[in-house]
Write an enzyme that holds these catalytic residues in place. Sequence first.
Site, mmCIF file in Angstrom:
data_model
loop_
_atom_site.group_PDB
_atom_site.id
_atom_site.type_symbol
_atom_site.label_atom_id
_atom_site.label_comp_id
_atom_site.label_asym_id
_atom_site.label_seq_id
_atom_site.Cartn_x
_atom_site.Cartn_y
_atom_site.Cartn_z
ATOM 1 N N HIS A 67 -5.121 101.753 5.069
ATOM 2 C CA HIS A 67 -6.458 101.222 4.783
ATOM 3 C C HIS A 67 -6.364 99.721 4.976
ATOM 4 C CE1 HIS A 67 -7.615 104.649 1.959
ATOM 5 N NE2 HIS A 67 -6.302 104.715 1.884
ATOM 6 N N ARG A 99 -20.752 101.163 -5.913
ATOM 7 C CA ARG A 99 -19.855 101.361 -7.053
ATOM 8 C C ARG A 99 -20.573 100.948 -8.317
ATOM 9 N NH1 ARG A 99 -14.166 99.020 -4.497
ATOM 10 N NH2 ARG A 99 -14.215 100.390 -2.681
ATOM 11 N N HIS A 111 -9.466 102.363 9.038
ATOM 12 C CA HIS A 111 -8.340 103.221 8.678
ATOM 13 C C HIS A 111 -7.548 103.515 9.926
ATOM 14 C CE1 HIS A 111 -11.194 103.650 5.391
ATOM 15 N NE2 HIS A 111 -10.105 103.652 4.658
ATOM 16 N N ASP A 122 -14.288 97.746 7.017
ATOM 17 C CA ASP A 122 -13.279 98.731 6.641
ATOM 18 C C ASP A 122 -12.711 99.427 7.874
ATOM 19 O OD1 ASP A 122 -11.816 100.170 4.855
ATOM 20 O OD2 ASP A 122 -13.459 101.422 4.126
ATOM 21 N N CYS A 141 -13.098 105.857 3.239
ATOM 22 C CA CYS A 141 -11.919 106.541 3.776
ATOM 23 C C CYS A 141 -12.081 108.045 3.995
ATOM 24 C CB CYS A 141 -10.662 106.227 2.971
ATOM 25 S SG CYS A 141 -10.915 105.710 1.290
ATOM 26 N N LYS A 188 1.215 97.755 -0.755
ATOM 27 C CA LYS A 188 0.143 97.003 -0.099
ATOM 28 C C LYS A 188 0.433 95.523 -0.060
ATOM 29 C CE LYS A 188 -2.564 96.213 -4.314
ATOM 30 N NZ LYS A 188 -3.893 96.135 -4.905
ATOM 31 N N GLN A 201 -18.151 96.948 3.383
ATOM 32 C CA GLN A 201 -16.763 96.624 3.693
ATOM 33 C C GLN A 201 -16.552 96.528 5.201
ATOM 34 O OE1 GLN A 201 -15.054 100.088 1.619
ATOM 35 N NE2 GLN A 201 -13.914 98.616 0.381
#
Length: 655
Positions: free
Chosen positions: A529, A380, A402, A400, A351, A483, A398
């Site tokens: 996200h 991570r 945004h 991913d 992000c 979320k 991911q």
Amino acid sequence: MADITLSLPDGSQRTLPDGATGADLALDIGPGLAKAALVATVDGIERDLAVPLPDGATVSIVTADSDAGLYTIRHSTAHVLAQAVLDLWPGATYAIGPPIDHGFYYDFLLPEGATFSPEDLEAIDSRMREIIALDQLFERHETDASGAMELFEGHPYKREIIEKVSEGDGGAELSGEAGASGVLSCYRNGDGFVDLCMGPHVPSTGRLGHFALQKVAGAYWRGDESQPMLQRIYGTAWASKKDLAGHLHRLIEAEKRDHRRLAVELDLVSWPESLGPGLAVWHPRGALIRKLIEDYSRERHEAGGYDFVFSPHIAKSILWETSGHLDFYADGMYPPMEMDGATYYPKPMNCPFHVTVFDSSQRSYRDLPLRYFELGAVYRYELSGAIHGLMRSRGFTQDDAHIFCTREQVPAELASLLEFTLSVLRAFGFDDFQAKLSTRPEGKAVGEDDLWEMATDGLRSALETAGLSYVVDEGGGAFYGPKIDVDVTDAIGRPWQLSTIQLDFNLPERFGLEYVGSDGERHRPVMIHRALMGSIERFFGVLLEHFAGAFPAWLAPEQVRILPVAAEHQQYAESIRSSLGDRGYRSTVVPADEPLGKRVRAGKVTKVPHILVVGDDDVANSTVGENARGADSPERDLPLDAFIERLADEVATRV
RNA sequence: GCCCGAGUAGCUCAGUUGGUCAGAGCAGGCGCCUUGUAAGCGUCAGGUCGUCGGUUCGAAUCCGACCUCGGGCUCCA
């Protein structure tokens, strides 16, 4: 003596003598029910069968056919487990032992730090069966806090529960251990065993028996890392021998689908020790499937109005300070690297990078919504004990994105986003979804109330428009926004949480993001996200288990395997491969160096969707013999064109 | 990270109380067979029994540490 009148669930009424119990009622209805009865639901509350029923109550008799009945069986079996352990280990103490999905567990602390070994389970199992054979009654007693403290002298965990309950602070994790509102109940059975428990229980231990002890494990007291580690025993319990056997069978079936096993067997992925925990290499067949998944994801995002971006794997600490990750998430981040007098961190999330792309030029409301997509690899630091094949690793990718939009755009954006999410998941064969809506947490949350309200309403109406069933996790959202999480159910009924759609009122603030509105003023955008598959690696693992390795033709690394009957059919086989290849299909030819049966078997074991056998007849007539995956018998003399059409249809429709 | 358990050829596994116990099947190489739908025959090669120490006349086997894996707990802002 006066009679009492009771209402049954079907609306009928029965009159019984005063003092009649649930057991009496069951017997009055019929001997079969009396035998099957486990507990009674009295005005909506489950009670022991031995409890006298109040006049005018609505009562239903609970048997093992219901979830409540099974729950009681598991709960009661947990008591017997504790009874057996306390018998066999003098000086042991016990903590909690609730029913769980499919079974139960019980936590103990053994004298002098002893631990259970798997062999101990056999002895405990035997002792439990002895207790069950004795058919001991579960007898309920009620007492007050001081009586209970006396009763559980020498059992510190029970006393801690008593204290908590007396303070009216039982908490969810202790539920089932004792009653609320000052009254403490306990259950005795046999000649000495007593457990603090709210109940209800089955009438006697003889009603139990279809159980199996499964494993020993460590578990922190009250789930708290700073508390002592207790010894936990897990078991499963069912209403019948058949149900138990069925459950054990399902466990074996699930084990056969284990993605770690299939990944190695099908030559897709491996975990060489030399790489380190949680790190895999992708072999050609696995990499091909992964590439097909990623290609499809990119294709859909391109069509769905996303812009593609890329970002590096590391960035200076200033980025993570601004984003707040170093404040809130440092434990989960890989350690820093020092270079040229600056400190760099591997990225745990994408992000902040996408935020910097947004911030790279001045944005107008006309530009919004902006949707930035990246298959971004993140790192991570997961605890070593948490690592699990592809499902949980220390580096993963991911899908991913945004989305930056105006407040006004949020509802429409959420609605189309959820639609998009489900559509992509459906393409992979999932059609059973369960969503969770997490709302504003108590206390420190950023963002104004009306923003939270608008966003939460937007999420809720997106769920309703999509016709998705969902549960609400009140206060379960992060401090920065509400979320939705979406679970899919796989082929054998297991839920997997894949997608997440998350509002963020925090990052735009931290990075000072702005756009110029139609009013000429500067406004703060809202950020969403979202990840559909979550982690590509994990999604691959889920698919592998869902399909049990038999990927649908559009994802199968080898779609067709062509087997010439004898060497003289090799050329014809090659020509088929060539025309399939021209049309973009993946096939191989296995020459007749081995017997046909052996080659067919090898193809089946590898789970190739289509095995084609070609011999004299086929060469003469431009046909194939098809042995499809999952088919009972092969199909001969199928015109090649017809086969290609069939394959094309299968691939196009992703079945 | 914490509790319990496990590590024997690429894979699946045998190896009794420490004493020719380093084995089998599959996979792989080579040869024969030339095949019509889930394992043809023969043969060869492969392992410092996770690693490092220790006990012992002798260790795959017993002990310790470490590594990795598995099941849990915790964690997944």
